[in-house]
Write a protein that holds these residues in place. Structure first.
Motif, PDB file in Angstrom:
ATOM      1  N   ALA A 149      19.146  10.531  18.853  1.00 40.22           N
ATOM      2  CA  ALA A 149      18.524   9.369  19.503  1.00 40.22           C
ATOM      3  C   ALA A 149      18.545   8.156  18.577  1.00 40.22           C
ATOM      4  CB  ALA A 149      17.091   9.703  19.910  1.00 40.22           C
ATOM      5  N   ALA A 150      18.294   8.380  17.292  1.00 48.22           N
ATOM      6  CA  ALA A 150      18.354   7.288  16.318  1.00 48.22           C
ATOM      7  C   ALA A 150      19.758   6.696  16.277  1.00 48.22           C
ATOM      8  CB  ALA A 150      17.953   7.796  14.941  1.00 48.22           C
ATOM      9  N   TYR A 151      20.744   7.575  16.300  1.00 46.04           N
ATOM     10  CA  TYR A 151      22.154   7.145  16.289  1.00 46.04           C
ATOM     11  C   TYR A 151      22.474   6.273  17.497  1.00 46.04           C
ATOM     12  CZ  TYR A 151      27.257   7.711  16.686  1.00 46.04           C
ATOM     13  OH  TYR A 151      28.594   7.494  16.812  1.00 46.04           O
ATOM     14  N   GLU A 152      22.053   6.703  18.670  1.00 47.17           N
ATOM     15  CA  GLU A 152      22.327   5.937  19.894  1.00 47.17           C
ATOM     16  C   GLU A 152      21.654   4.565  19.848  1.00 47.17           C
ATOM     17  OE1 GLU A 152      24.330   6.670  22.436  1.00 47.17           O
ATOM     18  OE2 GLU A 152      24.943   8.541  21.486  1.00 47.17           O
ATOM     19  N   ALA A 153      20.422   4.530  19.368  1.00 48.51           N
ATOM     20  CA  ALA A 153      19.700   3.254  19.291  1.00 48.51           C
ATOM     21  C   ALA A 153      20.355   2.317  18.277  1.00 48.51           C
ATOM     22  CB  ALA A 153      18.243   3.503  18.917  1.00 48.51           C
ATOM     23  N   LEU A 154      20.760   2.854  17.148  1.00 48.59           N
ATOM     24  CA  LEU A 154      21.418   2.042  16.126  1.00 48.59           C
ATOM     25  C   LEU A 154      22.761   1.501  16.610  1.00 48.59           C
ATOM     26  CD1 LEU A 154      20.596   4.221  12.997  1.00 48.59           C
ATOM     27  CD2 LEU A 154      19.753   1.907  13.446  1.00 48.59           C
ATOM     28  N   LEU A 155      23.379   2.210  17.549  1.00 46.41           N
ATOM     29  CA  LEU A 155      24.638   1.737  18.134  1.00 46.41           C
ATOM     30  C   LEU A 155      24.410   0.646  19.180  1.00 46.41           C
ATOM     31  CD1 LEU A 155      26.819   4.949  18.665  1.00 46.41           C
ATOM     32  CD2 LEU A 155      27.097   3.162  16.948  1.00 46.41           C
ATOM     33  N   GLY A 156      23.134   0.446  19.571  1.00 38.99           N
ATOM     34  CA  GLY A 156      22.841  -0.625  20.515  1.00 38.99           C
ATOM     35  C   GLY A 156      22.292  -0.186  21.850  1.00 38.99           C
ATOM     36  N   GLU A 157      22.137   1.129  22.079  1.00 35.70           N
ATOM     37  CA  GLU A 157      21.576   1.595  23.344  1.00 35.70           C
ATOM     38  C   GLU A 157      20.095   1.210  23.418  1.00 35.70           C
ATOM     39  OE1 GLU A 157      23.018   3.113  25.976  1.00 35.70           O
ATOM     40  OE2 GLU A 157      24.927   2.748  24.963  1.00 35.70           O
ATOM     41  N   ASP A 158      19.671   0.682  24.571  1.00 38.88           N
ATOM     42  CA  ASP A 158      18.275   0.259  24.711  1.00 38.88           C
ATOM     43  C   ASP A 158      17.752   0.544  26.122  1.00 38.88           C
ATOM     44  OD1 ASP A 158      15.774  -0.822  24.606  1.00 38.88           O
ATOM     45  OD2 ASP A 158      16.420  -2.888  24.255  1.00 38.88           O
TER      46      ASP A 158
END
Length: 203
Positions: A159-168
């Motif tokens: 989840a941290a990875y997805e958020a850091l990639l820009g998912e919101d």
């Protein structure tokens, strides 16, 4: 003479029939071979596909972050050591926050909680680093009650990875709360953007 003519006609008919059957077999073979070839639109398994990142080191490798602890990293390439915006330490902090704040939530809910933290980092109303945002006084219940200190699970790192990639999934929210347990009237007065699981997300 008639016998010879009849024989020639029979031989010619036989050769024509043999030629037709040969072409028919070739045509069927060609059609079958073409049908077995993959089309451009046909999805084929990619040998380049990778499993979800399950540790801070895997996240760091995917995001080209600097690696400080190499013990459980199997492969590192030169370009993967380039310093980027975030650090491995920040990946770990974000995963711990997700684990403490959204452990029972769906994956979408976990990513949304992480996205709120990153939205705060980008906002002029909050500190400008993940560490400062997380440890801002009274900002997160998980920090106050000790949940933050627990080791994150695999989903938290992903989840941290997805958020850091820009998912919101939070749609730009700066706050979230549980309507069933929240006692702060101020947070309840905020406009709710959306609800994911037990959390209401607001600005």
């Amino acid at each position: 003479m008639r016998k010879q003519l009849s024989l020639l006609m029979i031989m010619s008919l036989f050769l024509n029939l043999l030629s037709y059957q040969t072409h028919q077999v070739e045509a069927v073979t060609l059609v079958k071979a073409e049908s077995e070839l993959p089309t451009r639109n046909e999805e084929t398994p990619s040998s380049q596909s990778k499993p979800d990142p399950n540790t801070k080191h895997e996240v760091a490798l995917r995001m080209n972050l600097p690696i400080y602890n190499m013990e459980d990293v199997k492969e590192v390439k030169g370009e993967q050591l380039a310093v980027k915006k975030y650090s491995v330490e920040e990946v770990e902090m974000l995963a711990r926050l997700i684990n403490g704040e959204a452990r029972g939530e769906s994956f979408e809910g976990k990513v949304a909680v992480a996205a709120v933290t990153l939205n705060r980092v980008r906002s002029s109303k909050f500190p400008n680093s993940i560490k400062e945002v997380i440890f801002q006084s009274g900002a997160y219940t998980a920090v106050s009650d000790g949940q933050y200190s627990k080791k994150p699970g695999k989903k938290a790192y992903h989840a941290a990875y997805e958020a850091l990639l820009g998912e919101d999934p939070s749609s730009g929210a700066l706050f979230y709360y549980n309507p069933k347990t929240a006692t702060d009237n101020w947070i309840r007065s905020r406009h709710i953007i959306k609800t994911i699981g037990k959390h209401a997300f607001t600005r």
